[in-house]
Design a protein around this motif. Structure first.
Motif, mmCIF file in Angstrom:
data_model
loop_
_atom_site.group_PDB
_atom_site.id
_atom_site.type_symbol
_atom_site.label_atom_id
_atom_site.label_comp_id
_atom_site.label_asym_id
_atom_site.label_seq_id
_atom_site.Cartn_x
_atom_site.Cartn_y
_atom_site.Cartn_z
ATOM 1 N N ARG A 68 0.837 -1.217 0.000
ATOM 2 C CA ARG A 68 0.000 0.000 0.000
ATOM 3 C C ARG A 68 0.865 1.257 0.000
ATOM 4 O O ARG A 68 0.447 2.288 -0.505
ATOM 5 C CB ARG A 68 -0.907 0.028 1.231
ATOM 6 N N HIS A 71 2.214 1.764 -3.635
ATOM 7 C CA HIS A 71 1.042 2.173 -4.423
ATOM 8 C C HIS A 71 0.716 3.647 -4.138
ATOM 9 O O HIS A 71 0.467 4.432 -5.050
ATOM 10 C CB HIS A 71 -0.158 1.285 -4.075
ATOM 11 N N HIS A 100 -4.539 8.903 1.008
ATOM 12 C CA HIS A 100 -5.785 8.303 0.500
ATOM 13 C C HIS A 100 -6.033 6.876 0.976
ATOM 14 O O HIS A 100 -7.165 6.432 1.005
ATOM 15 C CB HIS A 100 -5.866 8.405 -1.031
ATOM 16 N N ASP A 101 -4.995 6.137 1.363
ATOM 17 C CA ASP A 101 -5.195 4.741 1.763
ATOM 18 C C ASP A 101 -4.855 4.475 3.234
ATOM 19 O O ASP A 101 -4.826 3.315 3.639
ATOM 20 C CB ASP A 101 -4.333 3.811 0.881
ATOM 21 N N ASP A 194 -5.749 7.139 -8.433
ATOM 22 C CA ASP A 194 -5.720 5.812 -7.796
ATOM 23 C C ASP A 194 -6.033 4.732 -8.839
ATOM 24 O O ASP A 194 -5.341 3.720 -8.953
ATOM 25 C CB ASP A 194 -6.763 5.822 -6.663
HETATM 26 MG MG MG Z 1 -5.568 3.332 -3.403
#
Ligand code: MG
Length: 380
Positions: A68, A71, A100-101, A194
């Motif tokens: 993550r 990414h 965002h994550d 994304d």
């Molecule tokens: Mg994402």
């Protein structure tokens, strides 16, 4: 069409209400408010834990798969580049991409689904955007005077609203985030950045894993077929894997350019002259063109059918479900086994939410270690 959207950007100067913080903080002479938020996010514990959370493949199977965290960095690059080309606030877009994550549970979407299922038995639900807000407002504790990271209103709004709209009636506690209005373009870009990042990366990691095959991808995904043909014309006699990487890079650029051009054209078509008009518009303006959107859906269906639901990943999803559910039930049955800091929250938040908060923050390896310990304890 080269004009940018400066008139619709988030200005972010000291008079902008979007830079206000819950606890007033003096300006910094060398860094603007969103740059400071970027640092607060990058230096948070939740951000560092992204390194130990699954994107699609667990790090146990290869060092080269995206986590993550990697990414997130890819999303930030795309978002910043798109914001820059549109004349929008690059610092805000990058900060939102980096955040965002951070609300994601361990084990990717399988972990999130399992946690949501556990909470629904108690009349609650799990949503990673709303959880991300709890992290930045509540769980991160690095300051003497307050809990949370004390982020600007603009960043908190973007954390909630970057990927979807929430109904104001259903979330009265979030009234300050103007749920009836669209978010600024900087936040709207994040969801598409994304998409671009994972549509590219999941094909790459899928081939690396041996679960996907380049020839099959080329035959079945229109945008890859077109990009592959285009790079093939430029590089004859090159090995397939290099052409595939060139094709993926081209695809990422094609989608990013499409997002930029479509967003600009939409803003121009509605005559957008201010952020307020972007907010009041009934739809989001940052979208793909109809062609790119249908190609995106085609690729997403392909990834879903051939990768996300393939036997070996489904086995990992089942394991994720088993681990999350067993631990959730364990602490529901025996809350005194929770760490003291979480136990103290039960009175305010209720036990199911506290257990979910604890689990959601875990990395893949940490939750597996706890699961092994709990299984040993139960057997004794
Ligand atoms: Mg994402």
């Amino acid at each position: 069409m080269t004009e940018n959207l400066e008139q619709c950007t988030v200005i972010g100067d000291e008079d902008d209400p979007l830079v206000s913080r819950i606890y007033p903080a003096p300006e910094h002479p060398g860094r603007n408010a969103f740059q400071r938020d970027r640092e607060r996010i990058v230096q948070s514990r939740a951000f560092r834990r992204l390194a130990g959370k699954t994107q699609v493949f667990t790090s146990r199977s290869s060092d080269h798969f995206r986590s993550r965290l990697t990414h997130t960095i890819e999303v930030a690059e795309i978002a910043r580049a798109a914001a820059a080309q549109l004349g929008l606030n690059e610092d805000l877009a990058e900060t939102l991409a980096l955040a965002h994550d951070i609300g994601h549970a361990p084990f990717g979407h399988a972990g999130e689904r399992a946690l949501d299922r556990c909470l629904r038995r108690h009349g609650l639900s799990f949503d990673h955007n709303l959880h991300a807000l709890r992290i930045v407002e509540h769980f991160e504790q690095r300051y003497a005077a307050h809990r949370g990271l004390n982020l600007t209103l603009g960043v908190r709004e973007g954390i909630i609203k970057h990927s979807r709209d929430y109904k104001a009636e259903a979330h009265p506690a979030l009234a300050e985030y103007l749920l009836d209005e669209r978010p600024p373009l900087e936040a709207q870009l994040i969801d598409l950045a994304d998409e671009i990042a994972y549509l590219t990366a999941d094909l790459d990691d899928g081939v690396e894993s041996g679960l996907l095959e380049i020839g099959h991808i080329r035959e079945n995904i229109t945008i890859v077929k077109r990009c592959y043909r285009s790079v093939q014309e430029k590089h004859s006699g090159v090995e397939e894997k290099y052409l595939f990487h060139e094709a993926l890079q081209l695809m990422q650029n094609v989608l990013t350019d499409d997002l930029i051009a479509t967003t600009r054209a939409n803003a121009r078509a509605m005559g957008a002259g201010s952020l307020e008009e972007i907010r009041r518009h009934p739809e989001r303006l940052a979208v793909f063109s109809p062609q790119a959107e249908s190609e995106r859906l085609e690729e997403k269906r392909y990834l879903f059918d051939t990768l996300y639901t393939c036997d070996s990943l489904e086995k990992e999803h089942d394991k994720a479900e088993e681990v999350v559910t067993a631990l959730f039930d364990f602490w529901i049955g025996d809350p005194e086994e929770l760490p003291a800091g979480y136990f103290e929250e039960i009175e305010d938040e209720g036990l199911p939410r506290v257990v979910a908060d604890y689990i959601a923050g875990m990395t893949d390896s940490f939750i597996l270690e706890l699961y092994a310990q709990v299984k040993r304890a139960i057997r004794r």
